[in-house]
Design an enzyme around this catalytic site. Structure first.
Site: not given
Ligand code: COA
Length: 162
Positions: A17, A128
């Site tokens: 990240h 994560s």
């Molecule tokens: N390095 C390490 N890990 C990474 C990474 C990087 N560069 N990029 C992504 N990841 C990992 C994250 O750690 C996470 O791992 P995990 O699933 O083991 O926790 C995973 O990849 C992706 O998860 P995250 O980054 O938390 O994103 P998400 O896919 O859970 O989405 C939001 C989170 C907040 C962006 C999304 O839920 C959101 O937009 N919520 C608001 C509601 C909304 O508007 N919804 C409509 C859109 S569909």
């Protein structure tokens, strides 16, 4: 001023990240790290702990803001007058999920653009969840996460063992 929003759950923030945040600042003047509570992911750190770890881990990076956001990301983008959503694209396996999210956000707001950045290949396999799994068995994660995160993970899993 070009503002990018980097949303996620960040449970916890990893070096992958941080790599994306640094790369974003070559494209945007300011990056807002937008931390979603995301209870459905059952985070092990509460939202304030996650924010605190991100704050500490990005202390020496200028032009980074950290905020909690709730509700729809597309609405948050409008409130912040932000130009683009930043997401990391690590592997082909990320594509389908990211494609759906980018198009859904565009459906909600036709101006919501998503910009994908690739992390350095040494972090391309990081998630994560994988970090938490390794740490839960006492594995070494110190090269993969900022020092504060490594400490907090150790404390968390030690406490759980007691
Ligand atoms: N390095 C390490 N890990 C990474 C990474 C990087 N560069 N990029 C992504 N990841 C990992 C994250 O750690 C996470 O791992 P995990 O699933 O083991 O926790 C995973 O990849 C992706 O998860 P995250 O980054 O938390 O994103 P998400 O896919 O859970 O989405 C939001 C989170 C907040 C962006 C999304 O839920 C959101 O937009 N919520 C608001 C509601 C909304 O508007 N919804 C409509 C859109 S569909």
């Amino acid at each position: 001023m070009k503002i990018g929003v980097y949303p996620g759950t960040f449970d916890p923030i990893t070096n992958g990240h941080i790599d994306i945040i640094r790369r974003s600042l070559q494209v945007f003047d300011k990056v807002i790290v937008a931390v979603a509570p995301n209870p459905k992911k059952k985070p092990i750190f509460d939202i304030h702990e996650r924010v605190e770890m991100i704050r500490e881990a990005t202390r020496d990076i200028p032009n980074v803001e950290i905020e909690i956001f709730e509700g729809l990301l597309a609405e948050y983008m409008k409130r912040k007058n932000a130009h683009a959503i930043i997401r990391g694209l690590r592997a082909v396996s990320d594509f389908e999920h990211e494609f759906m999210m980018a198009l859904m956000n565009r459906k909600l707001d036709s101006e919501a653009e998503t910009v994908f950045l690739m992390p350095s290949e040494e972090y391309s396999y990081l998630t994560s969840s994988a970090i938490k799994e390794v740490a839960s068995y006492g594995g070494v994660v110190k090269d993969l996460v900022p020092p504060i995160v490594a400490r907090r993970l150790r404390d968390h899993f030690q406490k759980k063992q007691k």
